[in-house]
Design a protein around this motif. Structure first.
Motif, short mmCIF file in Angstrom:
data_model
loop_
_atom_site.label_atom_id
_atom_site.label_comp_id
_atom_site.label_asym_id
_atom_site.label_seq_id
_atom_site.Cartn_x
_atom_site.Cartn_y
_atom_site.Cartn_z
N VAL A 129 42.56 9.28 98.36
CA VAL A 129 43.45 8.15 98.07
C VAL A 129 44.05 8.33 96.69
N GLU A 130 45.36 8.25 96.61
CA GLU A 130 46.06 8.13 95.34
C GLU A 130 46.59 6.70 95.29
N PRO A 131 45.99 5.83 94.45
CA PRO A 131 46.38 4.41 94.47
C PRO A 131 47.81 4.13 94.04
N GLY A 132 48.40 5.04 93.25
CA GLY A 132 49.73 4.78 92.72
C GLY A 132 49.69 3.69 91.68
N PHE A 133 50.86 3.23 91.25
CA PHE A 133 50.93 2.15 90.28
C PHE A 133 52.31 1.50 90.33
N ASN A 134 52.38 0.31 89.78
CA ASN A 134 53.66 -0.39 89.64
C ASN A 134 53.56 -1.28 88.41
N VAL A 135 54.27 -0.88 87.36
CA VAL A 135 54.26 -1.66 86.11
C VAL A 135 55.66 -2.21 85.81
N VAL A 137 58.89 -1.38 85.32
CA VAL A 137 59.95 -0.40 85.05
C VAL A 137 59.61 0.97 85.61
N MET A 138 58.33 1.19 85.93
CA MET A 138 57.89 2.46 86.50
C MET A 138 56.93 2.18 87.65
N ARG A 139 57.01 3.03 88.67
CA ARG A 139 56.11 2.87 89.80
C ARG A 139 55.88 4.21 90.48
N LYS A 140 54.79 4.27 91.22
CA LYS A 140 54.45 5.47 91.99
C LYS A 140 53.81 5.03 93.29
N ASN A 141 54.27 5.57 94.41
CA ASN A 141 53.70 5.24 95.70
C ASN A 141 52.23 5.62 95.78
N ALA A 142 51.51 4.91 96.61
CA ALA A 142 50.17 5.35 96.99
C ALA A 142 50.31 6.50 97.98
N HIS A 143 49.28 7.32 98.11
CA HIS A 143 49.23 8.38 99.12
C HIS A 143 47.81 8.49 99.63
N VAL A 144 47.67 8.66 100.94
CA VAL A 144 46.34 8.76 101.53
C VAL A 144 46.30 9.95 102.49
N ASP A 145 45.20 10.70 102.44
CA ASP A 145 44.94 11.76 103.40
C ASP A 145 43.95 11.26 104.45
N PHE A 146 44.24 11.54 105.71
CA PHE A 146 43.38 11.09 106.80
C PHE A 146 42.94 12.27 107.66
N GLU A 147 41.71 12.21 108.13
CA GLU A 147 41.23 13.04 109.22
C GLU A 147 40.85 12.10 110.34
N ILE A 148 41.39 12.31 111.52
CA ILE A 148 41.14 11.41 112.64
C ILE A 148 40.58 12.21 113.81
N ASP A 149 39.43 11.80 114.30
CA ASP A 149 38.80 12.46 115.44
C ASP A 149 38.91 11.58 116.67
N LEU A 150 39.22 12.18 117.79
CA LEU A 150 39.12 11.53 119.10
C LEU A 150 37.86 12.07 119.74
N VAL A 151 36.91 11.18 120.00
CA VAL A 151 35.61 11.61 120.52
C VAL A 151 35.26 10.81 121.78
N GLU A 152 34.24 11.28 122.48
CA GLU A 152 33.71 10.53 123.61
C GLU A 152 32.83 9.40 123.07
N SER A 153 33.06 8.20 123.53
CA SER A 153 32.30 7.05 123.03
C SER A 153 30.82 7.17 123.33
N ALA A 154 30.49 7.75 124.47
CA ALA A 154 29.09 7.86 124.88
C ALA A 154 28.35 8.93 124.10
N ASN A 155 29.10 9.89 123.56
CA ASN A 155 28.50 10.98 122.78
C ASN A 155 29.50 11.41 121.72
N LYS A 156 29.42 10.77 120.56
CA LYS A 156 30.45 10.97 119.55
C LYS A 156 30.41 12.34 118.87
N SER A 157 29.42 13.13 119.20
CA SER A 157 29.39 14.50 118.69
C SER A 157 30.36 15.39 119.48
N VAL A 158 30.84 14.89 120.61
CA VAL A 158 31.80 15.64 121.42
C VAL A 158 33.21 15.29 120.97
#
Length: 203
Positions: A129-135, A137-158
């Motif tokens: 997470v890059e929170p960014g800032f807004n003061v 006269v100057m500002r910077k967007n936030a930025h976030v990196d995500f890892e998203i897994d699609l797994v089997e609900s019955a066995n989340k190791s799959v």
């Protein structure tokens, strides 16, 4: 002064435009076709291990910021620390799900928390997470990196599929995102929208 004003306006406009661009979703592995015909997918969030700005861990960042705020005003840092965590349930997750579900309407798929009866589960992991800032006269967007897994609900190791979204920007058009949580929430909204667009194309 005029040059500064025009430059500031251009920065705001460009920032707003950048937030509207499609975010690239990388399919690291797997096949998302299993979601075809599914009506509901369970969704979970994992905040157990992520960096914040220049800090290697969330704990380092939170400890430093809360101490600084408490030094300026007793209790302010404690309130900030609580809000930092509360934003997950109050802002980030609702934003992600709202935009994801809106984007998946045509496919008939909806992400819902606490639905273990769903065949598949999306695990949304915050990695950076890059929170960014807004003061003003100057500002910077936030930025976030995500890892998203699609797994089997019955066995989340799959793992059925793995996705990666990098540097997902967050900020409000017009520059009225003075609160850190507002900026970061927009990153989650954009991530949800982008993942839905990717899946909708595949399904």
């Amino acid at each position: 002064m005029k040059k500064f004003f025009y430059a500031s306006m251009i920065t705001v406009v460009v920032t707003g435009m950048n937030c509207s661009f499609a975010q690239r979703v990388e399919l690291k592995s797997g096949d998302v076709s299993v979601l075809a015909g599914q009506k509901t997918v369970n969704i979970e969030y994992d905040y157990s291990d992520f960096s914040v700005g220049k800090f290697a861990t969330e704990k380092e960042y939170v400890d430093k910021k809360s101490a600084e705020y408490n030094e300026k005003e007793a209790g302010r840092g404690d309130n900030w620390k609580k809000a930092w965590v509360d934003d997950r349930k109050n802002r980030f997750e609702p934003k992600f799900e709202e935009l994801f579900n809106k984007g998946m309407e045509d496919a008939g798929l909806k992400a819902v928390q606490a639905r273990p009866d769903a065949t598949y589960t999306l695990i949304v992991r915050t990695k950076s997470v890059e929170p960014g800032f807004n003061v003003g006269v100057m500002r910077k967007n936030a930025h976030v990196d995500f890892e998203i897994d699609l797994v089997e609900s019955a066995n989340k190791s799959v793992k059925v599929a793995e996705f990666y979204l990098k540097n997902v920007p967050g900020g409000q058009f017009g520059g009225f995102d003075y609160d850190t949580g507002v900026r970061i929430a927009e990153s989650y909204a954009k991530a949800g929208k982008s993942l839905a667009a990717f899946l909708d194309r595949k399904l």
